[in-house]
Design a protein around this motif. Structure first.
Motif, PDB file in Angstrom:
ATOM      1  N   ILE A 275       2.823  11.949 -15.376  1.00  0.00           N
ATOM      2  CA  ILE A 275       3.127  10.534 -15.783  1.00  0.00           C
ATOM      3  C   ILE A 275       4.324  10.064 -15.962  1.00  0.00           C
ATOM      4  O   ILE A 275       4.878   9.287 -15.491  1.00  0.00           O
ATOM      5  CB  ILE A 275       1.981  10.275 -16.910  1.00  0.00           C
ATOM      6  N   SER A 276       5.005  11.054 -16.543  1.00  0.00           N
ATOM      7  CA  SER A 276       6.461  10.866 -17.174  1.00  0.00           C
ATOM      8  C   SER A 276       7.310  10.924 -16.056  1.00  0.00           C
ATOM      9  O   SER A 276       8.397  10.004 -16.056  1.00  0.00           O
ATOM     10  CB  SER A 276       6.810  11.744 -18.357  1.00  0.00           C
ATOM     11  N   HIS A 277       7.352  12.011 -15.171  1.00  0.00           N
ATOM     12  CA  HIS A 277       8.425  11.885 -14.204  1.00  0.00           C
ATOM     13  C   HIS A 277       8.171  11.502 -12.637  1.00  0.00           C
ATOM     14  O   HIS A 277       8.936  11.629 -11.672  1.00  0.00           O
ATOM     15  CB  HIS A 277       8.380  13.477 -13.963  1.00  0.00           C
ATOM     16  N   LEU A 278       7.012  10.849 -12.395  1.00  0.00           N
ATOM     17  CA  LEU A 278       6.664  10.280 -11.049  1.00  0.00           C
ATOM     18  C   LEU A 278       6.391   8.961 -11.201  1.00  0.00           C
ATOM     19  O   LEU A 278       5.756   8.451 -11.928  1.00  0.00           O
ATOM     20  CB  LEU A 278       5.513  11.079 -10.517  1.00  0.00           C
ATOM     21  N   SER A 279       7.184   8.004 -10.305  1.00  0.00           N
ATOM     22  CA  SER A 279       7.095   6.673 -10.169  1.00  0.00           C
ATOM     23  C   SER A 279       5.871   6.117  -9.182  1.00  0.00           C
ATOM     24  O   SER A 279       5.911   6.594  -8.102  1.00  0.00           O
ATOM     25  CB  SER A 279       8.473   6.037  -9.688  1.00  0.00           C
ATOM     26  N   TYR A 280       5.032   5.308  -9.898  1.00  0.00           N
ATOM     27  CA  TYR A 280       4.006   4.825  -8.630  1.00  0.00           C
ATOM     28  C   TYR A 280       3.388   3.580  -9.273  1.00  0.00           C
ATOM     29  O   TYR A 280       3.606   3.380 -10.619  1.00  0.00           O
ATOM     30  CB  TYR A 280       2.899   5.876  -8.495  1.00  0.00           C
ATOM     31  N   GLY A 281       2.556   2.746  -8.685  1.00  0.00           N
ATOM     32  CA  GLY A 281       2.106   1.496  -9.350  1.00  0.00           C
ATOM     33  C   GLY A 281       1.185   1.583 -10.161  1.00  0.00           C
ATOM     34  O   GLY A 281       1.298   0.941 -11.431  1.00  0.00           O
ATOM     35  N   GLY A 282       0.326   2.584 -10.404  1.00  0.00           N
ATOM     36  CA  GLY A 282      -0.784   2.739 -11.377  1.00  0.00           C
ATOM     37  C   GLY A 282      -1.725   3.836 -10.857  1.00  0.00           C
ATOM     38  O   GLY A 282      -1.596   4.468  -9.743  1.00  0.00           O
ATOM     39  N   GLY A 283      -2.554   4.367 -11.669  1.00  0.00           N
ATOM     40  CA  GLY A 283      -3.388   5.209 -11.260  1.00  0.00           C
ATOM     41  C   GLY A 283      -4.594   5.871 -12.417  1.00  0.00           C
ATOM     42  O   GLY A 283      -4.801   5.184 -13.444  1.00  0.00           O
ATOM     43  N   CYS A 284      -5.227   7.027 -12.087  1.00  0.00           N
ATOM     44  CA  CYS A 284      -6.220   7.460 -12.947  1.00  0.00           C
ATOM     45  C   CYS A 284      -5.860   9.102 -13.239  1.00  0.00           C
ATOM     46  O   CYS A 284      -5.334   9.837 -12.486  1.00  0.00           O
ATOM     47  CB  CYS A 284      -7.507   7.243 -12.292  1.00  0.00           C
TER      48      CYS A 284
ATOM     49  N   GLY B 185       0.988  -1.226   0.028  1.00  0.00           N
ATOM     50  CA  GLY B 185      -0.240   0.041   0.072  1.00  0.00           C
ATOM     51  C   GLY B 185       0.707   1.177   0.150  1.00  0.00           C
ATOM     52  O   GLY B 185       1.753   1.495  -0.903  1.00  0.00           O
ATOM     53  N   GLY B 186       0.552   2.163   0.781  1.00  0.00           N
ATOM     54  CA  GLY B 186       1.195   3.438   1.128  1.00  0.00           C
ATOM     55  C   GLY B 186       0.257   4.488   0.896  1.00  0.00           C
ATOM     56  O   GLY B 186      -0.879   4.307   0.907  1.00  0.00           O
ATOM     57  N   LYS B 187       1.083   5.600   0.828  1.00  0.00           N
ATOM     58  CA  LYS B 187       0.187   6.742   0.933  1.00  0.00           C
ATOM     59  C   LYS B 187       0.186   7.490  -0.613  1.00  0.00           C
ATOM     60  O   LYS B 187       0.941   8.109  -1.201  1.00  0.00           O
ATOM     61  CB  LYS B 187       0.898   8.116   1.674  1.00  0.00           C
ATOM     62  N   SER B 188      -1.188   7.188  -1.153  1.00  0.00           N
ATOM     63  CA  SER B 188      -1.405   7.593  -2.589  1.00  0.00           C
ATOM     64  C   SER B 188      -1.869   8.826  -2.652  1.00  0.00           C
ATOM     65  O   SER B 188      -2.971   9.274  -2.359  1.00  0.00           O
ATOM     66  CB  SER B 188      -2.462   6.575  -3.116  1.00  0.00           C
ATOM     67  N   PRO B 189      -1.118   9.878  -3.565  1.00  0.00           N
ATOM     68  CA  PRO B 189      -1.265  11.013  -3.528  1.00  0.00           C
ATOM     69  C   PRO B 189      -2.503  11.403  -4.363  1.00  0.00           C
ATOM     70  O   PRO B 189      -2.554  10.606  -5.506  1.00  0.00           O
ATOM     71  CB  PRO B 189      -0.274  11.974  -3.754  1.00  0.00           C
TER      72      PRO B 189
ATOM     73  N   ILE C 100       5.736  14.595  -3.363  1.00  0.00           N
ATOM     74  CA  ILE C 100       5.791  13.009  -3.537  1.00  0.00           C
ATOM     75  C   ILE C 100       6.957  12.412  -3.867  1.00  0.00           C
ATOM     76  O   ILE C 100       7.163  11.107  -3.356  1.00  0.00           O
ATOM     77  CB  ILE C 100       4.964  12.869  -4.825  1.00  0.00           C
ATOM     78  N   GLN C 101       7.945  13.081  -4.562  1.00  0.00           N
ATOM     79  CA  GLN C 101       9.327  12.356  -4.713  1.00  0.00           C
ATOM     80  C   GLN C 101      10.060  12.092  -3.433  1.00  0.00           C
ATOM     81  O   GLN C 101      10.998  11.242  -3.438  1.00  0.00           O
ATOM     82  CB  GLN C 101      10.040  13.271  -5.827  1.00  0.00           C
ATOM     83  N   ARG C 102       9.675  12.948  -2.490  1.00  0.00           N
ATOM     84  CA  ARG C 102      10.663  12.774  -1.014  1.00  0.00           C
ATOM     85  C   ARG C 102      10.086  11.450  -0.237  1.00  0.00           C
ATOM     86  O   ARG C 102      10.657  11.017   0.563  1.00  0.00           O
ATOM     87  CB  ARG C 102      10.330  14.156  -0.360  1.00  0.00           C
ATOM     88  N   ARG C 103       8.942  10.896  -0.875  1.00  0.00           N
ATOM     89  CA  ARG C 103       8.266  10.009  -0.319  1.00  0.00           C
ATOM     90  C   ARG C 103       8.316   8.641  -0.833  1.00  0.00           C
ATOM     91  O   ARG C 103       8.735   8.647  -2.149  1.00  0.00           O
ATOM     92  CB  ARG C 103       6.855  10.151   0.054  1.00  0.00           C
ATOM     93  N   PRO C 104       8.222   7.575  -0.154  1.00  0.00           N
ATOM     94  CA  PRO C 104       8.172   6.151  -0.998  1.00  0.00           C
ATOM     95  C   PRO C 104       7.494   6.001  -2.017  1.00  0.00           C
ATOM     96  O   PRO C 104       6.244   6.499  -1.828  1.00  0.00           O
ATOM     97  CB  PRO C 104       7.882   5.346   0.096  1.00  0.00           C
ATOM     98  N   LYS C 105       7.671   5.275  -2.975  1.00  0.00           N
ATOM     99  CA  LYS C 105       6.713   5.208  -4.475  1.00  0.00           C
ATOM    100  C   LYS C 105       5.564   4.758  -3.934  1.00  0.00           C
ATOM    101  O   LYS C 105       5.431   3.547  -3.261  1.00  0.00           O
ATOM    102  CB  LYS C 105       7.562   4.330  -5.228  1.00  0.00           C
ATOM    103  N   PRO C 106       4.391   5.284  -4.016  1.00  0.00           N
ATOM    104  CA  PRO C 106       3.115   4.997  -3.718  1.00  0.00           C
ATOM    105  C   PRO C 106       2.478   3.890  -4.704  1.00  0.00           C
ATOM    106  O   PRO C 106       2.816   3.728  -5.911  1.00  0.00           O
ATOM    107  CB  PRO C 106       2.064   6.238  -3.730  1.00  0.00           C
TER     108      PRO C 106
END
Length: 457
Positions: free
Chosen positions: A377-386, A211-215, A354-360
């Motif tokens: 979309i191009s510069h932030l790493s995360y599992g997936g989203g909308c 999980g994690g803190k999804s922004p 967002i980048q200071r935190r673990p990947k959401p």
């Protein structure tokens, strides 16, 4: 029945090879689907007892999605199982190369309590489709649902093929001491680390859905009313106990006040002026989690909600404003119906936070600006989203779902489920009619030139 005995029987059955045929797998998926339908009303009633879920929400977010996934697996299974031809390198002429899809063997699925039907039986359907035997360990935090799922599985399968192990921490520890061929875990980051540590002793491959803190970023060009409506849906579904729920909002200062207004409006429109009296509003899973979330609200400025009922374990949909990045509520995943709002002056500032935190596990962006969309979309790493919605990206069997970094590893849903529980065995087959001598000693300049030529292709 002892865990060791269950696994031993499953391994013996798996070694017979019966689970490998298409007919067996297809029939198993049909039996699972029929058994869920048989016990559907009992599952819905159990979800209400454990989480106070309405029948609508139980079907929309769990049982209906399970039927959809099983149907997708049945439809595509035969094609997925076929050997996959791949090009053979010129250096190995004459030969052909292909990959065979084979099951791992005896698998363990450890499921969470927040969506106890879907997050148990959906990965299990993938394991069955891939030809594995399976041990399912539901969470003891949702005991009524776990008890019905045990009936579902016993009705569909013999224990030497698919079995359920009920219980708590003791049973979890016992299972993790066993030698499985694959482990699929959904739950918290801390328990995920323990699962991976245990699996490392036997070099067992794992999928970790954490999980994690999804922004949730609300940019100034967004349709603010629609954004608020969809955020309220995604955040307060299952009383916020969703691993991909928006955990906090990053709002452009220009639209922050307007966003707060519409969040309050849609909470009252959708859930009511008295949300704790709404018969369809879910509850926290237990007193421990109820109190944990209530403690996070302390000392924060409340724009909406902020109260609960310890008897019913319900917490009103809560909006927090003027939240600081170092506040206690920003240090852990909330997993409850509380939504902090942080404001930003520039998109660069929001991205940096967002980048200071673990990947959401997820990220949500509301914008009408295509450049902003591509930037995020191009510069932030995360599992997936909308983009311009929340949480519904996980509702498609056509797309895999999973985390990255701190939010997990591996993916499932649809073909990704089949692939997760499948080992692709690579085969190169040569004929005996021609044996080109270039690779054999003794070497020389001519052979070296030929070798360099062949390895270009």
């Amino acid at each position: 029945m002892k865990t060791e005995f269950i696994i031993e029987r499953q391994r013996k059955f798996y070694d017979t090879g019966k689970t490998r045929s298409y007919a067996f797998r297809k029939k198993a998926l049909c039996r699972l689907e029929s058994s869920v339908k048989k016990y559907e009303k009992q599952l819905i009633a159990a979800l209400h007892r454990d989480l106070h879920k309405s029948s609508f929400e139980a079907y929309m977010t769990e049982i209906g999605m399970l039927y959809q996934e099983i149907g997708y697996l049945k439809k595509h299974l035969k094609g997925w199982m076929k050997p996959e031809r791949v090009p053979a390198p010129l250096a190995q002429f004459p030969s052909k190369c292909y990959r065979i899809k084979e099951p791992y063997g005896v698998t363990l699925i450890m499921a969470p309590w927040n969506y106890p039907v879907l997050l148990s039986l959906e990965p299990m359907a993938g394991a069955i489709a891939a030809g594995n035997c399976c041990v399912l360990k539901p969470s003891d935090y949702a005991p009524h649902t776990a008890a019905v799922m045990e009936k579902v599985i016993k009705d569909a399968f013999p224990t030497y093929y698919v079995a359920t192990v009920l219980g708590g921490r003791k049973e979890n520890e016992c299972l993790l001491e066993q030698n499985f061929d694959y482990i699929f875990f959904t739950g918290s980051v801390e328990v995920g680390k323990l699962v991976m540590k245990k699996a490392s002793k036997t070099l067992t491959p794992v999928t970790l859905e954490l999980g994690g803190k999804s922004p949730c970023i609300v940019e100034s060009s967004a349709d603010i009313s629609l954004a608020a409506k969809r955020i309220v849906f995604g955040k307060f579904l299952n009383s916020g106990q969703t691993c991909v729920a928006p955990d906090y909002i990053l709002a452009d200062q220009k639209v922050e006040k307007k966003l707060i207004f519409y969040l309050r409006y849609w909470i009252r429109k959708m859930i009511g002026e008295q949300p704790l009296s709404n018969p369809d509003y879910p509850a926290m899973i237990n007193q421990k989690h109820y109190q944990r979330v209530m403690n996070l609200i302390r000392h924060e400025k409340i724009a909406e909600g902020g109260y609960g009922d310890c008897v019913s374990r319900q917490i009103a949909p809560t909006i927090l404003i003027h939240v600081k990045e170092d506040a206690p509520i920003m240090q852990e995943e909330i997993f409850g119906p509380v939504l902090p709002i942080l404001s930003y002056q520039s998109l660069k500032e929001a991205k940096a936070l967002i980048q200071r935190r673990p990947k959401p596990l997820a990220l949500y962006l509301f914008t009408k600006n295509d450049k902003v969309e591509q930037d995020i979309i191009s510069h932030l790493s995360y599992g997936g989203g909308c983009v311009n919605d929340t949480i519904v990206h996980l509702a498609s069997s056509y797309m895999g779902f999973g985390g990255v970094g701190h939010s997990g590893m591996g993916s499932y849903h649809g073909k990704d489920s089949f692939d997760t529980f499948t080992h692709k065995k690579s085969i190169l087959k040569k004929t005996g009619s021609l044996d080109i001598p270039v690779r054999y000693m003794p070497y020389g300049q001519i052979k070296e030139r030929l070798m360099r030529f062949f390895l270009k292709f």
